[in-house]
Enzyme design. Structure first.
Site, mmCIF file in Angstrom:
data_model
loop_
_atom_site.group_PDB
_atom_site.id
_atom_site.type_symbol
_atom_site.label_atom_id
_atom_site.label_comp_id
_atom_site.label_asym_id
_atom_site.label_seq_id
_atom_site.Cartn_x
_atom_site.Cartn_y
_atom_site.Cartn_z
ATOM 1 N N LYS A 1 -10.267 -7.200 0.105
ATOM 2 C CA LYS A 1 -9.279 -6.144 1.160
ATOM 3 C C LYS A 1 -9.673 -5.866 1.631
ATOM 4 O O LYS A 1 -10.761 -4.605 1.204
ATOM 5 C CB LYS A 1 -7.575 -5.414 0.136
ATOM 6 C CG LYS A 1 -6.972 -5.350 1.334
ATOM 7 C CD LYS A 1 -5.884 -4.687 0.227
ATOM 8 C CE LYS A 1 -4.911 -3.640 2.034
ATOM 9 N NZ LYS A 1 -3.793 -3.377 0.723
ATOM 10 N N ARG B 1 -1.759 -8.886 0.814
ATOM 11 C CA ARG B 1 -1.767 -10.311 0.795
ATOM 12 C C ARG B 1 -1.121 -11.364 1.767
ATOM 13 O O ARG B 1 -2.368 -12.297 1.546
ATOM 14 C CB ARG B 1 -0.019 -9.937 -0.463
ATOM 15 C CG ARG B 1 0.911 -9.687 0.464
ATOM 16 C CD ARG B 1 2.373 -9.890 -0.407
ATOM 17 N NE ARG B 1 2.100 -8.343 -1.096
ATOM 18 C CZ ARG B 1 3.220 -8.078 -1.677
ATOM 19 N NH1 ARG B 1 4.325 -8.690 -1.883
ATOM 20 N NH2 ARG B 1 3.219 -6.720 -2.294
ATOM 21 N N GLU C 1 1.025 -6.086 3.837
ATOM 22 C CA GLU C 1 -0.575 -6.468 4.511
ATOM 23 C C GLU C 1 -1.679 -7.085 3.352
ATOM 24 O O GLU C 1 -2.473 -7.906 4.229
ATOM 25 C CB GLU C 1 -1.239 -6.594 5.730
ATOM 26 C CG GLU C 1 -1.821 -4.635 5.382
ATOM 27 C CD GLU C 1 -1.240 -3.817 4.240
ATOM 28 O OE1 GLU C 1 -0.252 -3.655 4.005
ATOM 29 O OE2 GLU C 1 -2.416 -3.076 3.687
ATOM 30 N N ASP D 1 4.050 -3.467 5.866
ATOM 31 C CA ASP D 1 3.558 -2.863 4.803
ATOM 32 C C ASP D 1 3.055 -3.955 3.989
ATOM 33 O O ASP D 1 1.858 -3.160 2.782
ATOM 34 C CB ASP D 1 3.890 -2.292 4.550
ATOM 35 C CG ASP D 1 3.312 -0.455 3.855
ATOM 36 O OD1 ASP D 1 2.276 -0.704 4.389
ATOM 37 O OD2 ASP D 1 4.232 0.292 3.267
ATOM 38 N N LYS E 1 4.684 3.560 6.759
ATOM 39 C CA LYS E 1 4.179 4.153 5.643
ATOM 40 C C LYS E 1 5.160 5.738 5.836
ATOM 41 O O LYS E 1 5.230 6.456 6.929
ATOM 42 C CB LYS E 1 3.596 4.020 5.450
ATOM 43 C CG LYS E 1 2.395 3.747 4.642
ATOM 44 C CD LYS E 1 1.845 3.350 4.138
ATOM 45 C CE LYS E 1 0.445 2.676 3.611
ATOM 46 N NZ LYS E 1 2.016 2.122 2.163
ATOM 47 N N ASP F 1 -7.729 1.446 1.618
ATOM 48 C CA ASP F 1 -6.980 0.966 1.273
ATOM 49 C C ASP F 1 -8.951 -0.507 2.186
ATOM 50 O O ASP F 1 -8.014 -1.520 2.165
ATOM 51 C CB ASP F 1 -6.025 0.264 3.241
ATOM 52 C CG ASP F 1 -4.751 -0.450 2.342
ATOM 53 O OD1 ASP F 1 -5.193 -0.746 0.789
ATOM 54 O OD2 ASP F 1 -4.364 -0.790 2.887
HETATM 55 N N1 BES Z 1 -2.123 -0.531 0.131
HETATM 56 C C1 BES Z 1 -0.181 -0.632 0.260
HETATM 57 C C2 BES Z 1 -0.738 -0.066 -1.449
HETATM 58 C C3 BES Z 1 -0.950 0.958 -1.655
HETATM 59 C C4 BES Z 1 -0.539 2.182 -1.912
HETATM 60 C C5 BES Z 1 -2.665 1.436 -2.195
HETATM 61 C C6 BES Z 1 -0.850 2.896 -2.689
HETATM 62 C C7 BES Z 1 -3.165 2.547 -2.303
HETATM 63 C C8 BES Z 1 -2.171 4.068 -2.642
HETATM 64 C C9 BES Z 1 -0.089 -1.576 0.283
HETATM 65 O O1 BES Z 1 -0.714 -2.987 1.337
HETATM 66 C C10 BES Z 1 1.654 -1.804 0.519
HETATM 67 O O2 BES Z 1 1.791 -0.833 0.958
HETATM 68 N N2 BES Z 1 1.839 -2.308 -1.009
HETATM 69 C C11 BES Z 1 3.525 -2.141 -0.781
HETATM 70 C C12 BES Z 1 3.402 -3.563 -0.933
HETATM 71 C C13 BES Z 1 6.118 -3.870 -0.631
HETATM 72 C C14 BES Z 1 6.208 -3.096 0.666
HETATM 73 C C15 BES Z 1 6.421 -4.646 -1.880
HETATM 74 C C16 BES Z 1 3.862 -0.575 -1.454
HETATM 75 O O3 BES Z 1 2.964 -1.128 -2.842
HETATM 76 O O4 BES Z 1 4.673 -0.448 -1.384
HETATM 77 ZN ZN ZN Z 2 -1.876 -1.984 2.247
HETATM 78 ZN ZN ZN Z 3 1.030 -1.698 3.115
#
Ligand code: BES
Ligand code: ZN
Ligand code: ZN
Length: 492
Positions: A261, A347, A345, A343, A273, A284
């Site tokens: 990723k 996947r 993204e 968010d 966010k 990320d």
């Molecule tokens: N990059 C984030 C995940 C993340 C969060 C990595 C904190 C490192 C630290 C990812 O893209 C994300 O935002 N995931 C969301 C998914 C949700 C919207 C289903 C999450 O985990 O909140």
């Molecule tokens: Zn992310």
């Molecule tokens: Zn995200």
């Protein structure tokens, strides 16, 4: 840095600091020949209980009558509980301490290693682990320090002498993997304004070599390939996406595909966010950086395997043409995806990269590495990555390398029932499955695009970044995944 194995005794080596390692509660007798000459300082500090050899405990003695100017006592815990990780940590504490006090030349006594218990299980020599922790602990990221805060350049360890006759401690391996970890950390720590998809693509290109070919697909190529899922993430940013493809040919047969990723900044997009902590979303792309580190090391070590690495690089920003929640996009496989939350993204970019890998390279296995979910840190904290997949044999092998390198991986289930969570009313699948089980539904989403090719997913969201220093892993990017995957590829 120079690392030398020398068959010289502790009493004869000329060095700034001689490291003597101790088990907790151990008698100082094994070092009595040195201690006698230097005035029994070791005996004294141990009988006063100021130093007892507790894990990571240090005590510095300035000594006379031997060429070494200091002795550093280093504790590594109880003899019966010795592990390779405890040696790594002790090495980390010792090296970073000596660096910080301005020592340039060090020597390590390997005497204690002969007293490791029978149940000390490790693939490599004890000195390897101590040295590994030591080298990893020295990482610093100072590129942007322009004032006197920048530690002076002369505070660097220049030479490490390993005392003993055993030359077989895989020094080349250690230095190559160590510099691959530092390389990945540099990429991750670099802020997003200096680590755009284009810059990342340039860095990938700079790794090209005889056995390593790199190409970077531009937006129009990505469109032609039908990667609508990946492109939907890139739409909100003015920085163009770069789809990085690297092919390392070191062996025979179908390649291993490594997918990293590479979101160079994740604002969340329209599903923005919260501001608090958003600056950390430069990390990320830690999965992509780890994969680049692995490719660099694989080429340098000339590993006898074929690897394709793919980094779908892009920013995730909420610009005027950004994807809206509710939009439906089509992936390279033809499957349609309803984007509920922009968010989620990671996947979206991963499944197109996986689809591309399957279509163009027919890999024998696929491993993706991604900072995919906040839920990963909720479940496992900062101690282990979450592992999921469709193939037990592959995951079992990864687990062995994870334990060996202490880049630990904990398996999570991908039960068939999770499919239900991702049902969309309007498209083939939706990109989020709700709050409950969001670590595993993220994995399940990816699984739906793997076409039964053996696949494992490593969620490193909780382990890619340290908020505080660890014994051999300073604050900031950890470079996790690099050592695990190189070890895994070596065992193939
Ligand atoms: N990059 C984030 C995940 C993340 C969060 C990595 C904190 C490192 C630290 C990812 O893209 C994300 O935002 N995931 C969301 C998914 C949700 C919207 C289903 C999450 O985990 O909140
Ligand atoms: Zn992310
Ligand atoms: Zn995200």
């Amino acid at each position: 840095m120079n690392i030398l194995v020398k068959a010289i005794s502790e009493q004869k080596i000329k060095t700034d600091a001689l490291i003597l390692i101790f088990f907790e509660g151990m008698s100082p007798d094994i070092y009595s020949d040195i201690d006698k000459v230097t005035g029994n300082l070791i005996k004294k500090i141990i009988s006063s209980k100021e130093f007892i050899g507790k894990q990571n405990q240090l005590a510095l003695l300035h000594v006379h009558n031997i060429p070494a100017s200091r002795i550093l006592l280093v504790g590594t815990g109880k003899q019966s509980d010795a592990t390779s990780e405890k040696l790594r940590q002790a090495g980390g504490k010792a090296f970073s301490y000596l660096r910080d006090i301005g020592v340039r030349d060090i020597a390590i006594s390997t005497r204690l290693f002969k007293q490791l218990p029978k149940n000390f299980l490790a693939h490599r020599k004890p000195a390897f682990y101590f040295l590994e922790g030591g080298l990893l602990s020295l990482y610093q990221f100072e590129k942007y320090k322009r004032t006197d805060e920048k530690p002076s350049d002369d505070k660097q360890i220049r030479t490490v002498n390993i005392l003993g006759s055993d030359r077989d401690i895989s020094l080349k391996w250690l230095q190559t993997t160590g510099s691959a970890v530092s390389f990945a950390k540099d990429l991750i720590n670099t802020p997003s304004n200096d680590m755009t998809p284009a810059i990342l693509g340039g860095i990938a290109r700079s790794l090209s070599g005889k056995k390593l070919k790199v190409k970077v697909l531009e937006k129009k190529d990505i469109e032609k390939q039908g990667m609508g899922s990946y492109l939907s993430v890139a739409k909100g940013s003015d920085e163009p996406p770069k789809f990085i493809v690297m092919e390392y040919k070191g062996g025979k047969g179908a390649p291993v595909a490594l997918i990293g990723k590479a979101i160079t900044f994740d604002s969340g997009g329209i599903s923005l966010k919260p501001a608090d902590g958003m600056e950390k979303m430069k990390y990320d792309m830690a999965g992509g950086a780890a994969v680049l580190g692995v490719m660099k090391a694989a080429a340098e070590l000339e590993l006898p395997v074929n690897i394709v690495a793919i980094l779908p690089a892009t920013e995730n920003l909420p610009g005027g043409s950004a994807t809206r929640p509710g939009d439906i996009v089509t992936s390279i496989t033809g499957k349609t995806i309803e984007i509920i939350n922009t968010d989620a993204e990671g996947r979206l970019v991963l499944v197109d990269a996986i689809g591309y890998a399957i279509k163009h390279f027919r890999p024998k296995m696929i491993i993706d590495v991604a900072t995919l979910t906040g839920a990963c840190s909720v479940a496992l904290g900062n101690e282990a990555m979450a592992m999921m997949g469709n193939n037990t044999e592959l995951m079992d092998k990864l687990k062995i390398s994870a334990d060996e390198t202490y880049e630990r991986a904990w398996q999570m289930p991908l039960y068939d029932e999770y499919k239900e969570y991702l049902k969309s009313d309007t498209a083939d699948i939706k990109n989020v499955g709700g709050r409950n089980g969001s670590l595993v539904t993220a994995g399940y989403f990816i699984k739906e695009f793997t076409a039964d090719v053996p696949w494992a997913h490593l969620d490193i969201a909780g382990t890619a970044w340290n908020d505080k220093d660890k014994p051999y892993s300073p604050k900031g990017a950890t470079g996790i995944g690099v050592r695990l995957l190189i070890d895994f590829l070596k065992e193939l």
